[in-house]
Design a protein around this motif. Structure first.
Motif, PDB file in Angstrom:
ATOM      1  N   LEU A 244       0.818  -1.211   0.000  1.00 31.89           N
ATOM      2  CA  LEU A 244       0.000   0.000   0.000  1.00 31.89           C
ATOM      3  C   LEU A 244       0.850   1.259   0.000  1.00 31.89           C
ATOM      4  O   LEU A 244       0.512   2.250  -0.662  1.00 31.89           O
ATOM      5  CB  LEU A 244      -0.932  -0.003   1.215  1.00 31.89           C
ATOM      6  CG  LEU A 244      -1.958  -1.142   1.303  1.00 31.89           C
ATOM      7  CD1 LEU A 244      -2.846  -0.965   2.526  1.00 31.89           C
ATOM      8  CD2 LEU A 244      -2.793  -1.235   0.054  1.00 31.89           C
ATOM      9  N   ILE A 245       1.943   1.230   0.734  1.00 36.05           N
ATOM     10  CA  ILE A 245       2.816   2.405   0.788  1.00 36.05           C
ATOM     11  C   ILE A 245       3.568   2.579  -0.525  1.00 36.05           C
ATOM     12  O   ILE A 245       3.627   3.686  -1.081  1.00 36.05           O
ATOM     13  CB  ILE A 245       3.803   2.287   1.964  1.00 36.05           C
ATOM     14  CG1 ILE A 245       3.030   2.374   3.293  1.00 36.05           C
ATOM     15  CG2 ILE A 245       4.851   3.397   1.903  1.00 36.05           C
ATOM     16  CD1 ILE A 245       3.879   2.156   4.525  1.00 36.05           C
ATOM     17  N   ALA A 246       4.114   1.498  -1.047  1.00 34.24           N
ATOM     18  CA  ALA A 246       4.871   1.576  -2.304  1.00 34.24           C
ATOM     19  C   ALA A 246       3.972   1.960  -3.471  1.00 34.24           C
ATOM     20  O   ALA A 246       4.369   2.732  -4.354  1.00 34.24           O
ATOM     21  CB  ALA A 246       5.567   0.254  -2.587  1.00 34.24           C
ATOM     22  N   GLY A 247       2.726   1.433  -3.476  1.00 37.83           N
ATOM     23  CA  GLY A 247       1.806   1.709  -4.572  1.00 37.83           C
ATOM     24  C   GLY A 247       0.979   2.951  -4.382  1.00 37.83           C
ATOM     25  O   GLY A 247       0.258   3.367  -5.292  1.00 37.83           O
ATOM     26  N   GLN A 248       1.038   3.535  -3.182  1.00 31.35           N
ATOM     27  CA  GLN A 248       0.262   4.725  -2.833  1.00 31.35           C
ATOM     28  C   GLN A 248      -1.218   4.543  -3.174  1.00 31.35           C
ATOM     29  O   GLN A 248      -1.887   5.445  -3.665  1.00 31.35           O
ATOM     30  CB  GLN A 248       0.826   5.961  -3.538  1.00 31.35           C
ATOM     31  CG  GLN A 248       2.255   6.274  -3.142  1.00 31.35           C
ATOM     32  CD  GLN A 248       2.796   7.526  -3.810  1.00 31.35           C
ATOM     33  OE1 GLN A 248       2.048   8.420  -4.187  1.00 31.35           O
ATOM     34  NE2 GLN A 248       4.107   7.593  -3.955  1.00 31.35           N
ATOM     35  N   GLY A 249      -1.705   3.343  -2.940  1.00 26.26           N
ATOM     36  CA  GLY A 249      -3.097   3.043  -3.226  1.00 26.26           C
ATOM     37  C   GLY A 249      -3.426   1.629  -2.800  1.00 26.26           C
ATOM     38  O   GLY A 249      -2.667   0.993  -2.059  1.00 26.26           O
TER      39      GLY A 249
END
Length: 261
Positions: A244-249
């Motif tokens: 979630l953090i790496a993909g910002q979604g």
């Protein structure tokens, strides 16, 4: 607290948060002042005096929780205010994937027709119909490629598995793999189900989940996205937090069917 609970407190001569109650009543074109006179007790807390008991009775009847799906449809004009009396699922055995069968979960018990499910069967809950259809590729990519042939694959369809009758049925399985979308709803469904299923329920995350980060979609609500990260951290779902953090979604599980990573 909803309007009905506030009204019950007023009927019992107990103080209420009059500011909040009036806000809720205004959503229905109603006003607290027509019911009675608020008398200050403490910050936001008032005792309602000189209550119009006839009007209070009308409002209690109007805002009482629905007693059935039919009652919710007729009185509140919203059937979703009450849970259905049963939950239905489509499923298949890994040993016979072309033979789909229905599972009916009711308060009186669960029914699978003529299909006999082994007592020691493992259960896999798959959220999305396409992942259910292409289960071989999907299961391989989420790290469930070595399941026994008597595994049951069930199309879970969102929060239907949290129906009390469904949870009673699911609790008979010794091991349950839950394959969700990687978002707030996925975690919250897991949380609700795990209250009944406890250690039997496994939240499925492949080791390389973060490698799908570029397929994450921007969340509709930032608060929901942040809440998903918070809850994932709480449950030690490290792979999901990283995703979630790496993909910002958030990530829909169809991506893991694995056509092109």
């Amino acid at each position: 607290m909803n309007i009905y609970k506030y009204l019950q407190q007023i009927k019992a001569d107990k103080p209420v948060n009059a500011i909040r109650l009036d806000e809720l009543l205004h959503q229905h074109a109603l006003s607290l002042e027509t019911l009675g006179k608020p008398s200050f007790v403490s910050r936001n807390t008032y005792l309602i005096e000189s209550v119009d008991n006839a009007l209070l009775a009308q409002w209690l009847e109007r805002f009482a929780p629905a007693t059935s799906r039919v009652d919710a449809s007729r009185r509140a004009k919203d059937s979703h205010q009450h849970r259905t009396s049963a939950a239905y699922f489509t499923a298949k055995l890994l040993s016979d994937p072309d033979n789909h069968f229905a599972i009916a979960c009711r308060n009186s018990g669960a029914f699978t027709g003529r299909t006999v499910i082994p007592a020691d069967a493992t259960l896999v809950l798959i959220e999305n119909s396409e992942c259910y259809t292409q289960h071989e590729r999907f299961l391989l990519n989420v790290g469930l490629g070595d399941l026994s042939s008597n595994t049951v694959i069930l199309l879970s369809g969102g929060n239907a598995i949290t129906h009390p009758a469904a949870l009673t049925y699911l609790s008979q399985f010794p091991r349950i793999h839950y394959c969700p979308d990687y978002d707030l709803a996925g975690i919250e469904i897991y949380e609700t189900a795990s209250q009944t299923l406890a250690h039997k329920l496994h939240f499925v995350m492949p080791d390389d989940l973060v490698s799908y980060a570029r397929y994450c979609k921007k969340p509709k609500h930032q608060a929901h996205y942040l809440k998903a990260i918070e809850k994932a951290r709480y449950h030690n779902f490290d792979a999901m937090v990283e995703l979630l953090i790496a993909g910002q979604g958030v990530l829909e599980q169809e991506v893991l069917i694995g056509e092109d990573k």
